[in-house]
Scaffold this motif. Sequence first.
Motif, PDB file in Angstrom:
ATOM      1  N   GLU A 106       0.829  -1.200   0.000  1.00 22.33           N
ATOM      2  CA  GLU A 106       0.000   0.000   0.000  1.00 22.33           C
ATOM      3  C   GLU A 106       0.868   1.257   0.000  1.00 22.33           C
ATOM      4  N   HIS A 117      -5.505   0.402  -1.666  1.00 13.85           N
ATOM      5  CA  HIS A 117      -5.699   0.996  -0.340  1.00 13.85           C
ATOM      6  C   HIS A 117      -6.497   0.071   0.568  1.00 13.85           C
ATOM      7  N   GLU A 118      -6.355   0.325   1.859  1.00 13.11           N
ATOM      8  CA  GLU A 118      -7.043  -0.496   2.850  1.00 13.11           C
ATOM      9  C   GLU A 118      -8.525  -0.128   2.916  1.00 13.11           C
ATOM     10  N   ILE A 119      -9.350  -1.159   3.104  1.00 15.44           N
ATOM     11  CA  ILE A 119     -10.779  -0.943   3.348  1.00 15.44           C
ATOM     12  C   ILE A 119     -11.190  -1.771   4.561  1.00 15.44           C
ATOM     13  N   SER A 120     -12.347  -1.457   5.093  1.00 15.58           N
ATOM     14  CA  SER A 120     -12.856  -2.166   6.271  1.00 15.58           C
ATOM     15  C   SER A 120     -13.573  -3.450   5.856  1.00 15.58           C
ATOM     16  N   GLN A 123     -16.821  -2.496   4.242  1.00 14.97           N
ATOM     17  CA  GLN A 123     -16.677  -2.065   2.853  1.00 14.97           C
ATOM     18  C   GLN A 123     -16.425  -3.260   1.935  1.00 14.97           C
ATOM     19  N   ALA A 124     -15.609  -4.217   2.414  1.00 16.87           N
ATOM     20  CA  ALA A 124     -15.355  -5.418   1.621  1.00 16.87           C
ATOM     21  C   ALA A 124     -16.643  -6.209   1.418  1.00 16.87           C
ATOM     22  N   PHE A 141      -7.819  -3.099  -1.207  1.00 17.02           N
ATOM     23  CA  PHE A 141      -8.626  -3.103  -2.419  1.00 17.02           C
ATOM     24  C   PHE A 141      -7.848  -2.454  -3.556  1.00 17.02           C
TER      25      PHE A 141
END
Length: 807
Positions: A106, A117-120, A123-124, A141
């Motif tokens: 990232e 980028h990171e997602i929660s 969100q996933a 993601f």
Amino acid sequence: MKTHAQAVVIGGGLVGCSILYHLAKLGWTDVVLLERDELTSGSTWHAAANIHGLHDNNNITRIQHYTMNLYKELEKETGQGCGVFQPGSLYLAQTEDREHQLRLQEAKARFYGLNFHEISREQAKDLHPLAQFDDVRCIMFEPDGGNVDPSGVTQAYAAGARAMGATIQRFCPVLGTEQQPDGSWIVRTAKGDIRTQCVVNAGGLWGREVAAMAGIELPLQPTEHQYFVTEAIDEVAALGRRLPSIADRDGEYYFRQEGNGLLIGAYEKDMKFWAENGTPLDFAHDLFPDDLDRIMENVIRATDRVPVAATAGVKRVINGPMIWSPDANAIWGPVPELRNYFCCTGIIPGFSQSGGLGLLSAQWMIEGEPQYDMFAWDLARFGDWADKAFTRARVEDAYTHRFAIHFPNEERSAGRPARVRPAYHMQQKMGGVFGLNCGWEHPLWFADQPGLRETNGFARQNWWEPVGRETRMLRQTVGVIDISNFANYVIKGPGAHDWLDRLVANRAPTEVGRSCLTPMISGRGGVAGDFTITKVDQDEYMMIGSGMAERYHQRFFNMVALPEGTTFDVATKRIAGFSVAGPRSRELLQHLTETDLSNSGFRFMRSRRISVAGVACLAIRVSFTGDLGWELHCAEDDQIRLYSALLDVSAKLGGGPVGARALGSLRIEKGYGSWGREYSQEYWPQEVGLAGLIKLDKAFLHKDAYLAIKENTPREVLSIFEVEADMADASGGEPIFTPDGRPVGRVTSGAYGYSVGKSLAIGFADPKVAQPGDRVEIFILGRPHRATLLAEPPFDPDGLRLRDVVK
């Protein structure tokens, strides 16, 4: 059929068509591709064709990003659909180490301006409502991830190449390739012969057979590989949109949507080799019998992730061949032992890399050099030591660990040892833990007891303390380092000086006993190599360089014709070497030789043939540790005798054996660069501190290229950083930012500096963004670590220890 061409590409798969397209794009339009069957035959047509942008290697990330962006441009340019689906990709981390890897990627994506980028979990779940993420600790993601149509992409490359004037001959098997005295080739086919300046082996599954026609062997081995597609699933169809793919490397499977079903593939532990004695010539659009039981453990983990897959029927199974190199990277580049013969085969993630491979291949053939340092793919990283047994063992390891993390400093044991020195077993008994360098086993560090295996990870491992002891021992007393993995060259004859002087950018020594350090310049004006050259006798020189670059450097050596009566000998196999360094190194050696080693008797950067413990040695007063020291080079047969004597005396002085890991820490404390990390074709001499070694009052290889960039302002400057780190040290590749988030540069090497008590990193910094004294952030483990850009190396910046000068 054409009878002449600028280049002939052999192989009409994905990569061959990409190379043809890029050759035409860069101006070579009189080019021909020969395919024994139909385009996409072999392994292209049945590929899962997933695409992704991020890779642990920064330059591979750059070319994968280029490839992903190229497909839509190809569609516009040619009108041929590439079947591009980019619903995004979800990258999952179930373990702490995988989280470190993803967070580092990232940070790299942010440095290169890529979207990752990171997602929660929430969100996933919105993106992929059919998957469960309860056991996942981190999710990244990649919005541009997805897949393409294998046939569509290949045909688009072919259409684009044809539109620019290239020719494609299908159903035209190549019968032979014959090099001519002028370096050109005759390619013989059933439809006639083609004379060409350059042959490109893009044979894919038949890469070995095509290479054999030219008299060479490539380290390649095919395997079976399976994935399957389910029947349509109501829950998938009901979504009305494309689901993102799932990359669950810890689960050892890949997962994406195909139609209204799902595609699941795996790299299983119970792998199968195929065609070990040669790929059948009548194989084309063929598959192997289904064998899903082999991948069922992986499939169960995949269906745990997406439960609706567990009850879906199987629509079709693809069990087809793939061809692997020993490290799963491409076998790519000009063959050093031949003229105008280029290889590009053994590619696994072809649809993520095809565009970049084609572009860089065309650059190399047309412009003389690719824009990026891609030694990770260069076929010159392997030599004849990478035989069938080594290749088979490494391919098995690469396949079964396809999704395993490649940790910093990790050394995998498969296929080893390939090459050993006489002292190898002695070093084993001393507790030596070994690494692989150009096929050679060389000691990385010495454990307290024999047989101890090192651990791997992103954080400090079980070798951290032993390496610290070795480093401090050398700085305080003396250490003996086996440097037999360095490359050694002997140049003899009346033209030896003239040849060296025309090869390298510094002046070759003219006085017996003198040595020099010198860069060799690349085709774009960068640093192709760095060497120590010593005049041993009136018409004899010894040149020492990077061991892993030995075959790579052969290309450059071949560019300068040897004068009549002069010989060039790659002497690495018959010469062993040791570095004896530390404040008591002179005292150690003086116990074993009658030669005067005082400052006045044996000055820095001088050399002499001397006897050490009765062993004839070439002694050079130079040390990569940055400390007082000598390199001793002897016949391999004398290695044990010399090593034993050095160790016996060193023990009496409080010293002992030192491994390559400690040497890495020592040279970083001193701020010394290393080929393949700080020195490469990408970096200009003025960026890495080597411009002062270039003499413009003489001719040398690629002088014009250097003059073209000589006055350019450095884009980045090689720098050293002190890092606030207590759990892990930088290792290379980590991005560097200012505290407010502006990109500064990237790390090339890192280690703990045991004798200075600091975690250190060497890397490149944009001088417009950061200057000595500035605070920066280095993303170790993907997390920002505060660091300071230092004005000078923390160890002996004035070189007083190296020269044994009392200030």
